[in-house]
Design an enzyme around this catalytic site. Structure first.
Site, PDB file in Angstrom:
ATOM      1  CB  SER A 157      12.953 -56.652  32.047  1.00  0.00           C
ATOM      2  OG  SER A 157      13.970 -57.468  31.429  1.00  0.00           O
ATOM      3  CE1 TYR A 170      10.318 -60.089  35.070  1.00  0.00           C
ATOM      4  CE2 TYR A 170      11.859 -60.290  33.384  1.00  0.00           C
ATOM      5  CZ  TYR A 170      11.704 -59.798  34.179  1.00  0.00           C
ATOM      6  OH  TYR A 170      12.285 -58.664  34.547  1.00  0.00           O
TER       7      TYR A 170
END
Length: 275
Positions: A157, A170
């Site tokens: 990501s 995350y």
């Protein structure tokens, strides 16, 4: 150029979103595919934004992938459990053959600031996104090295390099996944094994929709989830949201013979966005 006939691929988190799109693209390119996702027990409490399929979806996924004419294995996979991960890899090999390709797409997140972030939620996110990818890689990398060919694609990501408020676990997990990617690439380089991370911005998946729902729940301000998603679209220089099939197309290319020189990289798909 992206004919993967005769290759066998494992895709974690392969029942939905980017994982399913990648598994579909690999099967369409001729690869035998094994997909695994965490099958949540009925009534299980959810603290994160992940999409948890039910047992009945195993046949749906198997049927959809089998339509492309290659061998398919679909089953429960909990990448947070080393024994279950190893068992899945062994069962997959029995059905589709030794893994030539591994796509680590299993992942989750949750809207939670550092202040008040529980240990349990932190552990769940990091253990799924980072340690889960390590476990799956450890299960198949020795075989790839021994056979002199392998492709490992980690779904990262932009969070690996750019912070995002209320997502510390995350962001930390994806930054760690980039470090793991580089180490695996170095370990496999002399043996025909590559390892690359694909880092998209927002991708329109069920996980993303659930994450946005958490944003709305936390911040309120009278906005609907669709309004927030539209803000994200407008905030992208291309005025749109990335689609799972775009990530899948790149993954298939990276798994081909002609991509053997691409390793240790973090390839971003962002439409020009910083996040």
């Amino acid at each position: 150029m992206t004919n993967l006939s005769g290759r066998s691929a494992i895709v974690t988190g392969g029942f939905s979103g980017m994982g399913f799109a990648i598994a579909t693209a690999l099967a369409r390119a001729g690869a035998n595919v094994a997909v695994g996702s965490y099958i949540a027990p009925a009534g299980a409490a959810k603290s994160d934004a992940a999409y948890y399929p039910r047992a009945g979806e195993i046949e749906r996924v198997r049927s959809a992938l089998s339509a492309h004419g290659t061998r398919v294995h679909a089953a429960h996979l909990d990448v947070r459990d080393g024994e279950i991960t190893n068992l899945f890899a062994a069962e997959a090999e029995a059905v589709i053959g030794p893994a030539d390709i591994l796509v680590n797409a299993a992942g989750t997140t949750a809207e939670q600031p550092v202040c008040g972030h529980s240990d349990a939620l932190w552990d769940k996110i990091v253990d799924t996104n980072l340690t889960g990818a390590f476990r799956a890689t450890r299960a198949v990398l020795p075989g790839m090295i021994g056979r002199g060919w392998g492709r490992i694609v980690n779904i990262g990501s932009t969070a690996a390099t750019v912070g995002w408020k209320d997502n510390p676990a995350y962001c930390a997990s994806k930054a760690g996944l980039l470090g793991l990617t580089r180490c695996v690439a170095l370990e496999g380089a002399a043996h025909g094994v590559t390892c690359v991370m694909i880092s998209p911005t927002w991708v329109e998946t069920e996980l993303m929709r659930r994450n946005v729902a958490q944003v709305v729940e936390r911040e309120g301000k009278g906005r609907s989830a669709e309004e927030v998603m539209d803000e994200f679209r407008k905030g992208n220089p291309q005025g749109r949201m990335m689609q799972p099939e775009e990530i899948a197309a790149l993954a298939v290319f990276l798994c081909s013979d002609i991509a053997k020189g691409i390793t240790m990289e973090n390839i971003q798909i962002t439409g020009g966005a910083l996040w």
